[in-house]
Each structure stands twice: as structure tokens, then as C-alpha cells.
Design an enzyme around this catalytic site. Structure first.
Site, PDB file in Angstrom:
ATOM      1  NE  ARG A   1      -3.937  -2.450   2.281  1.00 27.96           N
ATOM      2  CZ  ARG A   1      -3.641  -3.553   2.885  1.00 27.96           C
ATOM      3  NH1 ARG A   1      -2.757  -3.509   2.743  1.00 27.96           N
ATOM      4  NH2 ARG A   1      -4.276  -4.071   2.610  1.00 27.96           N
TER       5      ARG A   1
ATOM      6  CG  ASP B   1       5.350  -7.225  -5.147  1.00 26.11           C
ATOM      7  OD1 ASP B   1       4.763  -8.338  -4.901  1.00 26.11           O
ATOM      8  OD2 ASP B   1       4.595  -6.409  -4.636  1.00 26.11           O
TER       9      ASP B   1
ATOM     10  NE  ARG C   1       7.064  -3.190  11.048  1.00 27.86           N
ATOM     11  CZ  ARG C   1       5.863  -1.936  11.105  1.00 27.86           C
ATOM     12  NH1 ARG C   1       6.355  -1.294  10.008  1.00 27.86           N
ATOM     13  NH2 ARG C   1       4.825  -2.238  11.271  1.00 27.86           N
TER      14      ARG C   1
ATOM     15  CG  ASP D   1      10.811   6.230  10.052  1.00 26.78           C
ATOM     16  OD1 ASP D   1      11.147   7.035  10.819  1.00 26.78           O
ATOM     17  OD2 ASP D   1      10.096   6.122  10.118  1.00 26.78           O
TER      18      ASP D   1
ATOM     19  CD  GLU E   1      11.674   0.630  14.993  1.00 25.88           C
ATOM     20  OE1 GLU E   1      11.818   0.710  13.479  1.00 25.88           O
ATOM     21  OE2 GLU E   1      10.851   1.452  15.355  1.00 25.88           O
TER      22      GLU E   1
ATOM     23  CG  HIS F   1       8.781   3.500  13.620  1.00 23.20           C
ATOM     24  ND1 HIS F   1       9.226   2.089  13.885  1.00 23.20           N
ATOM     25  CD2 HIS F   1       7.922   3.799  12.709  1.00 23.20           C
ATOM     26  CE1 HIS F   1       8.366   1.627  13.416  1.00 23.20           C
ATOM     27  NE2 HIS F   1       7.440   2.517  12.557  1.00 23.20           N
TER      28      HIS F   1
END
Length: 339
Positions: free
Chosen positions: A169, A189, A250, A273, A278, A297
Site C-alpha cells: 500500500r 515485487d 521494517r 526511519d 529499534e 520511526h
């Protein structure tokens, strides 16, 4: 569900998020479509207090979000009437157990709405990286002088090759945002075929070829077992010297030990990010390397962007009350290939 009988809904999330997810006007709208106590937020399904237990026993709809307890067999035991879970956040992978789907509970998520700010953040980073803004800033801080024409000769966003890994998305939203710019956009993809890639306006390539050809690589694949360390040492080595890696997906998608080596050598630049772990340890060199732009993040929904997630939930609740199918339903089978 009959529109003559409004559904009973209950909140189950960290209450600190409620005011931003459902500001006054949106909370009013929610109350007009369902019976809900805005002051009641359940944090434990296995042992709720008396008031919470009574509300759960009557609830048709559960509104979840960040900080929600996991939904499994305890949820079904506490909520015998539960028919729908509306998640005011992104992924439901770690939230919803198979027991709920097996029991016929429908699940909806605001993941599409949460993809919007992530794609916007990524677009901003791509444009800045193409201008070499981060390196020029570091140079300016040291020299206090404008760069020479020779120093800026390799800089610019005309014809820059951007490699997008994952038509998720976020990935698809990013592809839309990239269209007005003079980029050549590449896509990897395994679930996208050439005809769909043509509709998306991108050049579909195998992963290794995309890495070799791209000036900027942006990660948007799901965090599933098959994608752990998708960018390992060998694949990171395919990115050209001076290339930029952007990760807003991620941290587990990248071998951070290998990435750190490439960043310490100065061979690559990175805009991160998300990381693994993390947050990073306090002594990680990534905090101070001049070729790393590290953020905590923040690409996803923050501040007033949370209201967009709340609007999705209220829209879905109106559909539930009207007996209509969910617009953003998540199926159990989707989790095998999505975030």
C-alpha cells in the site's frame, strides 16, 4: 446487522491516542452511529473489571489501535457477540489471532490511510537525496561556503533512477506520488506481473537488477519470514557506490551488520526511519555518521495525521450499522504476503 439497532462498540487501545484519533467532532459522529462509552477503554480481555466485562459482553464491535491487547481466544470468551474488529492503525499481524477469523469475526484496518504519510515522507527523502541535500548540509556546516559547480555537478533529480522494492500500500502510494517527477522508476515485487507494472507506470525488474541500476533504493516490502534480511550483504553490495538506501518499512528487511559496514566505509548513504533493533544501541555509529539520516520511526501517522485513521474507523462503523460490507477488510490469508 439491522440499521434499526445501532451496534454496541468498545475501545481497546492505549487511551493516550484517543483524543487525536477521535477529536470531538469525530467522537460525536461515532456516537451517532453506535452505542459507545468514550470514557471506557479496555486494556485486558482476560481479566477486565466489572464495568469493562459488562461492556465487552454486550459489544458487537471492538475498536482497536496502538496498545491494544492481542485478540485471541480470551477476546472471544469475553465478547460472545463480537462480529467486527475495526483497527485504527496499520498492520493487524501481531494483533489478531486466527481464532477470531475462524469464529467469523470480520477485521478492518486503517492501513491504507496510514500508508499516506509514509509515502509522503519517502517522497520527501527521495527528493532531498537526489539533491544530495544531506551531504551538502554536512559540508556547509564544516566549510561555511557554498559548494562549487564541480561539487554539485552530480546532483539533481532529472532522470534519477528510483528502485521501489514492494508494491505494498505504501509502495503503490509512493508510485503515484513519483509520477509528476522526472524519475525513472523501477519496481521489484514477485506478486506483480508485467501488465500490472505497465498500469503502475514502472519498469518491473528482478531484485538484483533493480539494485544494480538504481541510484536510490526504497524498501516497502512486508516483514514476513521470506523477507527477513532481504537486503543481505551480497545484495547491498550490488547497490552502486554512492547509492542511497531508504527504509521506512521494517528494520528486519536489512542485514544491519552488513549495512553498517557499508555506511562506515562511506560507500553508501542511508535514510532510515526503522532499524534492527529499534531503537539502535546508544553506541551505534549510525547516530553520528554524516552519510546517515536517522529518524525515530516517524514516517507513519503522527499528531493530526491520526485523525485520518479515526475517520476510516467511523466510516467503517457506519457501513457496519447499515449492513454493508467493510471497505477495508483484512482477510487472514492476506497476512501471508502483507504487513
Amino acid at each position: 446487522m439491522s440499521s434499526a439497532q445501532p451496534p454496541v462498540a468498545v475501545f481497546a487501545l492505549d487511551p493516550v491516542h484517543l483524543p487525536l484519533l477521535f477529536p470531538a467532532a469525530l467522537m460525536t459522529r461515532l456516537g451517532e452511529v453506535a452505542r459507545i462509552d468514550p470514557s471506557l477503554v479496555v486494556r485486558d480481555f482476560a481479566g477486565p473489571g466489572r464495568e469493562a466485562a459488562h461492556a465487552l459482553a454486550e459489544a458487537d464491535v471492538l475498536i482497536t489501535g496502538w496498545g491494544s491487547p492481542r485478540l485471541g481466544t480470551e477476546t472471544l470468551a469475553a465478547m460472545p457477540r463480537l462480529r467486527t474488529v475495526l483497527h485504527a492503525a496499520g498492520s493487524v499481524r501481531s494483533l489478531v489471532g486466527a481464532a477470531l477469523w475462524n469464529h467469523g469475526v470480520t477485521v478492518s484496518s486503517a492501513v491504507t490511510a496510514n500508508a499516506v504519510p509514509v509515502a509522503e515522507y519517502t517522497l520527501a527523502m527521495i527528493l532531498l537525496a537526489g539533491k544530495d541535500a544531506f551531504a551538502l548540509r554536512e559540508r556547509f556546516r564544516r566549510s561555511h561556503a557554498h559548494p562549487s559547480a564541480a561539487e554539485t555537478a552530480p546532483v539533481g533529480n532529472v532522470g534519477r533512477r528510483v528502485g521501489v522494492i514492494g508494491a505494498s500500500r505504501v509502495g503503490r502510494r509512493l508510485l503515484e506520488l513519483l509520477r509528476p517527477f522526472d524519475f525513472e522508476v523501477l519496481l521489484y515485487d514477485p506478486y506483480v506481473n508485467p501488465a500490472e507494472a505497465a498500469e503502475l507506470g514502472v519498469r518491473l525488474l528482478p531484485l538484483e537488477e533493480l539494485l544494480r541500476l538504481s541510484d536510490i533504493v526504497s524498501l516497502h516490502a512486508p516483514d514476513i519470514p521470506e523477507t527477513r534480511h532481504l537486503l543481505d550483504r551480497a545484495r547491498l553490495g550490488l547497490i552502486r557506490d554512492g547509492g542511497v538506501l531508504i527504509n521506512t518499512s521494517r528494520g528486519a528487511l536489512v542485514d544491519h551488520s552488513a549495512l553498517t559496514d557499508d555506511l562506515l566505509s562511506g560507500r553508501l548513504q542511508a535514510i532510515l526511519d526503522v532499524t534492527e533493533p529499534e531503537p539502535l544501541p546508544a553506541d551505534s555509529p549510525l547516530y553520528t555518521l554524516p552519510n546517515v539520516f536517522l529518524t525515530p520511526h516517524v514516517a507513519g501517522s503522527l499528531g493530526n495525521e491520526l485523525e485520518r485513521l479515526g475517520r476510516v474507523v467511523v466510516d467503517e462503523l457506519e457501513r457496519v450499522a447499515a449492513g454493508l460490507p467493510l471497505a477495508h477488510e483484512i482477510h487472514h490469508a492476506d497476512l501471508a504476503r502483507t504487513a
